[in-house]
Design a protein around this motif. Structure first.
Motif, short mmCIF file in Angstrom:
data_model
loop_
_atom_site.label_atom_id
_atom_site.label_comp_id
_atom_site.label_asym_id
_atom_site.label_seq_id
_atom_site.Cartn_x
_atom_site.Cartn_y
_atom_site.Cartn_z
N ASP A 188 0.82 -1.21 0.00
CA ASP A 188 0.00 0.00 0.00
C ASP A 188 0.86 1.26 0.00
O ASP A 188 0.52 2.26 -0.65
N TYR A 189 1.97 1.22 0.71
CA TYR A 189 2.85 2.38 0.76
C TYR A 189 3.45 2.64 -0.62
O TYR A 189 3.53 3.79 -1.07
N LEU A 190 3.83 1.58 -1.33
CA LEU A 190 4.37 1.72 -2.69
C LEU A 190 3.31 2.28 -3.62
O LEU A 190 3.59 3.16 -4.45
N ARG A 191 2.08 1.80 -3.48
CA ARG A 191 0.98 2.29 -4.32
C ARG A 191 0.72 3.77 -4.06
O ARG A 191 0.52 4.56 -5.00
N ALA A 192 0.74 4.17 -2.79
CA ALA A 192 0.52 5.58 -2.45
C ALA A 192 1.64 6.45 -3.00
O ALA A 192 1.40 7.54 -3.53
N GLY A 193 2.88 5.96 -2.93
CA GLY A 193 4.00 6.72 -3.46
C GLY A 193 3.90 6.92 -4.96
O GLY A 193 4.24 7.99 -5.48
N THR A 194 3.44 5.90 -5.66
CA THR A 194 3.27 6.01 -7.10
C THR A 194 2.25 7.07 -7.47
O THR A 194 2.45 7.87 -8.40
N LEU A 195 1.13 7.08 -6.72
CA LEU A 195 0.10 8.09 -6.99
C LEU A 195 0.63 9.50 -6.74
O LEU A 195 0.34 10.43 -7.52
N VAL A 196 1.39 9.69 -5.68
CA VAL A 196 1.95 11.02 -5.40
C VAL A 196 2.90 11.43 -6.51
O VAL A 196 2.88 12.58 -6.97
N GLU A 197 3.72 10.51 -6.98
CA GLU A 197 4.64 10.82 -8.08
C GLU A 197 3.89 11.20 -9.34
O GLU A 197 4.39 12.00 -10.16
N GLN A 198 2.69 10.66 -9.53
CA GLN A 198 1.87 10.98 -10.70
C GLN A 198 1.05 12.25 -10.51
O GLN A 198 0.25 12.60 -11.37
N GLY A 199 1.23 12.94 -9.40
CA GLY A 199 0.47 14.16 -9.12
C GLY A 199 -0.94 13.88 -8.64
O GLY A 199 -1.81 14.75 -8.71
N ARG A 200 -1.17 12.68 -8.12
CA ARG A 200 -2.50 12.28 -7.67
C ARG A 200 -2.51 12.02 -6.16
O ARG A 200 -3.17 11.13 -5.66
N GLY A 201 -1.80 12.86 -5.42
CA GLY A 201 -1.68 12.68 -3.98
C GLY A 201 -2.99 12.81 -3.22
O GLY A 201 -3.12 12.30 -2.11
N LYS A 202 -3.97 13.51 -3.81
CA LYS A 202 -5.26 13.68 -3.14
C LYS A 202 -6.19 12.49 -3.35
O LYS A 202 -7.26 12.43 -2.73
N ASP A 203 -5.82 11.56 -4.20
CA ASP A 203 -6.67 10.39 -4.44
C ASP A 203 -6.84 9.58 -3.16
O ASP A 203 -5.88 9.39 -2.39
N LEU A 204 -8.05 9.10 -2.94
CA LEU A 204 -8.31 8.22 -1.81
C LEU A 204 -7.97 6.79 -2.17
O LEU A 204 -8.33 6.31 -3.26
N ILE A 205 -7.27 6.10 -1.27
CA ILE A 205 -6.96 4.70 -1.48
C ILE A 205 -7.38 3.92 -0.23
O ILE A 205 -7.41 4.47 0.87
N LEU A 206 -7.72 2.67 -0.41
CA LEU A 206 -8.07 1.82 0.72
C LEU A 206 -6.83 1.03 1.12
O LEU A 206 -6.36 0.17 0.40
N VAL A 207 -6.29 1.37 2.29
CA VAL A 207 -5.11 0.67 2.79
C VAL A 207 -5.55 -0.42 3.77
O VAL A 207 -6.65 -0.38 4.31
#
Length: 289
Positions: free
Chosen positions: A160-179
């Protein structure tokens, strides 16, 4: 008697709570004027569970109780609130508002009793300048990045941490994810990195030396043995070598995160510990940060 109450933070957030007045205040058996109960992640001031049991035990001792919301109550609340959108650092402002509410009612000797994240918030806010008389942290988890990365039970966290980091790198840090770890939760990708990143901003072990009041940490042995969030917590706290009047650590045999085998055991231990405290100094200062 129960009174629904509100506090407004320095940045304009309205928070709700419930003040429970004992039947005979003059018979208060604990050396505090108020027990301020701080909920964990995604919970609230009226939720059942361990803090409900704590509140009942305190009222039986004729001690006033205030159960509160922080802005991280429940999962997602409007555009600014809920655990999904919460900036943990804002707990300083939340708890300062509630302490100010208590002081305005001449309830000067305040013990913060926090469960899970509520315990972490209490310690974090006190390290930043909030000045309660004492803190009881019930099952406060670690926010230690290295611990999660190294623990073999934390594979879901690492994914989940890797997935969140990928989203932030893509400029999608505000996206909600289910961890999934340390607990199932919808959260913004950037918020997950902030809470659990290598800076360890909210690791209670690093903040405890700066807390200016006595702290009791209670944790169940079952929790320590089975959760990556509590791995080595008692040993790491003991390694701080803080004086006993500053930090007391108690491991409750067989207890889980919610003390389902005996919900009153944390209450008994907290009451005994509070009875043993020296008369408090003036703790009327609060940090509005």
């Amino acid at each position: 008697m129960v009174e629904l109450v509100r506090a407004i933070t320095a940045d304009g957030i309205t928070l709700d709570g419930a003040f429970h007045a004992p039947r005979n205040l003059a018979a208060n058996r604990l050396p505090v004027d108020l027990a301020l109960l701080v909920h964990g992640t995604g919970s609230n001031f009226y939720a059942p569970g361990i803090l409900e049991s704590v509140a009942a035990a305190l009222l039986a001792a004729e001690t006033p109780v205030l159960r509160i919301n922080t802005r991280g109550h429940d999962g997602l609340v409007g555009r600014r609130g809920g655990a999904a959108l919460e900036d943990i650092d804002a707990c300083r402002s939340d708890l300062a508002a509630w302490v100010d509410w208590a002081l305005a009612r001449k309830l000067d000797r305040i013990v913060l009793i926090g469960h899970s994240m509520g315990g972490v918030k209490s310690i974090y806010a006190a390290a930043a300048g909030l000045a309660p008389t004492a803190i009881v942290a019930i099952s406060p988890p670690r926010f230690c990045h290295r611990m999660y990365q190294e623990d073999p039970r934390a594979e879901a966290f690492r994914e989940d941490y890797l997935r969140a980091g990928t989203l932030v790198e893509q400029g999608r840090g505000k996206d909600l994810i289910l961890v999934r770890q340390p607990l199932p939760l919808w959260i913004q990708a950037e918020g997950f990195l902030d809470k659990y990143g290598p800076a360890d901003r909210f690791d209670l072990v690093s903040h405890l030396p700066a807390v200016g009041c006595p702290v009791l940490v209670l944790v169940g042995s079952h929790t320590v043995e089975n959760s990556p969030a509590f791995n080595n917590l008692p040993d790491d706290l003991a390694a701080l070598e803080l004086p006993s009047e500053q930090l007391t650590i108690q491991v409750i045999p067989g207890a889980d995160m919610d003390y389902s085998n005996d919900p009153l055991e944390p209450c008994r231990r907290a009451a005994d510990w509070l009875d043993g405290l020296q008369p408090p100094a003036d703790h009327s200062r609060s940090d509005r940060g």
